[in-house]
Write a protein that holds these residues in place. Structure first.
Motif, short mmCIF file in Angstrom:
data_model
loop_
_atom_site.label_atom_id
_atom_site.label_comp_id
_atom_site.label_asym_id
_atom_site.label_seq_id
_atom_site.Cartn_x
_atom_site.Cartn_y
_atom_site.Cartn_z
N THR A 5 0.88 -1.30 0.24
CA THR A 5 -0.08 0.00 -0.01
C THR A 5 0.71 1.07 -0.16
O THR A 5 0.60 2.29 -0.72
CB THR A 5 -0.92 -0.04 1.23
OG1 THR A 5 -0.40 -0.05 2.35
CG2 THR A 5 -1.96 -1.08 1.13
N GLU A 46 -12.50 -2.56 1.65
CA GLU A 46 -12.52 -1.31 2.55
C GLU A 46 -11.37 -1.29 3.52
O GLU A 46 -10.55 -0.04 3.46
CB GLU A 46 -13.95 -1.11 3.41
CG GLU A 46 -13.93 0.05 3.98
CD GLU A 46 -15.28 0.14 4.62
OE1 GLU A 46 -15.66 0.93 5.73
OE2 GLU A 46 -16.44 -0.56 4.05
N ARG A 47 -10.81 -2.34 4.07
CA ARG A 47 -9.44 -2.36 4.73
C ARG A 47 -8.49 -1.94 4.13
O ARG A 47 -7.54 -0.95 4.39
CB ARG A 47 -9.34 -3.56 5.35
CG ARG A 47 -9.06 -4.85 4.62
CD ARG A 47 -8.89 -6.12 5.46
NE ARG A 47 -8.50 -7.32 4.59
CZ ARG A 47 -9.55 -7.63 3.72
NH1 ARG A 47 -10.54 -7.46 3.84
NH2 ARG A 47 -8.87 -8.82 3.07
N TYR A 48 -8.37 -2.24 2.50
CA TYR A 48 -7.27 -1.83 1.79
C TYR A 48 -7.33 -0.34 1.59
O TYR A 48 -6.42 0.36 1.71
CB TYR A 48 -7.37 -2.50 0.49
CG TYR A 48 -6.06 -2.23 -0.29
CD1 TYR A 48 -4.90 -2.69 -0.20
CD2 TYR A 48 -6.34 -1.31 -1.35
CE1 TYR A 48 -3.85 -2.23 -0.93
CE2 TYR A 48 -5.33 -0.91 -2.17
CZ TYR A 48 -4.17 -1.32 -2.23
OH TYR A 48 -3.00 -0.97 -2.68
N ASP A 50 -8.65 2.04 3.45
CA ASP A 50 -8.57 2.58 4.59
C ASP A 50 -6.81 2.76 4.77
O ASP A 50 -6.31 3.80 4.96
CB ASP A 50 -9.14 2.00 5.88
CG ASP A 50 -10.81 2.15 6.03
OD1 ASP A 50 -11.25 2.87 5.13
OD2 ASP A 50 -11.42 1.29 6.73
N GLU A 51 -6.35 1.51 4.45
CA GLU A 51 -4.84 1.73 4.62
C GLU A 51 -4.04 2.53 3.64
O GLU A 51 -3.15 3.20 3.89
CB GLU A 51 -4.13 0.03 4.76
CG GLU A 51 -2.76 0.05 5.17
CD GLU A 51 -2.30 -1.43 4.81
OE1 GLU A 51 -0.98 -1.69 4.58
OE2 GLU A 51 -2.92 -2.09 5.27
N ALA A 53 -5.75 5.13 2.32
CA ALA A 53 -5.92 6.45 2.65
C ALA A 53 -4.84 6.83 3.74
O ALA A 53 -4.29 7.93 3.72
CB ALA A 53 -7.17 6.83 3.05
N GLU A 54 -4.36 6.21 4.87
CA GLU A 54 -3.45 6.32 5.89
C GLU A 54 -2.05 6.63 5.31
O GLU A 54 -1.67 7.67 5.69
CB GLU A 54 -3.55 5.40 6.88
CG GLU A 54 -4.73 5.24 7.79
CD GLU A 54 -4.68 4.09 8.81
OE1 GLU A 54 -3.77 3.61 9.08
OE2 GLU A 54 -5.91 3.72 9.17
N HIS A 65 -13.30 8.54 -1.12
CA HIS A 65 -14.19 7.32 -2.06
C HIS A 65 -15.21 8.19 -2.49
O HIS A 65 -16.14 8.62 -1.50
CB HIS A 65 -14.23 6.22 -1.07
CG HIS A 65 -14.90 5.12 -1.92
ND1 HIS A 65 -15.18 4.16 -1.21
CD2 HIS A 65 -15.10 4.86 -3.06
CE1 HIS A 65 -15.58 3.19 -1.81
NE2 HIS A 65 -15.67 3.65 -3.27
#
Length: 101
Positions: A5, A46-48, A50-51, A53-54, A65
């Motif tokens: 990521t 979604e977890r990907y 979120d990561e 985006a961080e 999104h």
């Protein structure tokens, strides 16, 4: 092997500085399909996102999104926005109460 990521975030950040779409650089939107291609993924859980985006935030960018696509902008874009203060919120709430009466 798929890129991390962090590597995908770096690529998206680099694209921010590249000319395309008639602009020399700056914010852009990217389709889910194109993001999957860059990330070398079949799905974007979604977890990907979120990561990712961080990771982008650490580089000074915001990933939004927007349902059918994503938008990337510099954090600086939002720094100049007007700030909502307590007085403005209270005034709005007073006006809402007057309207309901």
């Amino acid at each position: 092997m798929r890129p991390s990521t962090g590597a995908v975030a770096q690529k998206l950040a680099e694209l921010y500085e590249k000319p395309f779409g008639g602009k020399p650089s700056g914010r852009y939107r990217i389709s889910s399909k194109m993001l999957r291609k860059i990330a070398e993924r079949k799905k974007l859980p979604e977890r990907y996102i979120d990561e990712l985006a961080e990771e982008l935030f650490e580089l000074g960018f915001v990933l939004l999104h927007m349902e059918s696509f994503f938008a990337l902008a510099s954090v600086q874009t939002f720094a100049s926005y007007r700030r909502l203060g307590e007085a403005s919120l209270e005034e709005t709430e007073k006006n809402e109460k007057k309207t309901l009466q």
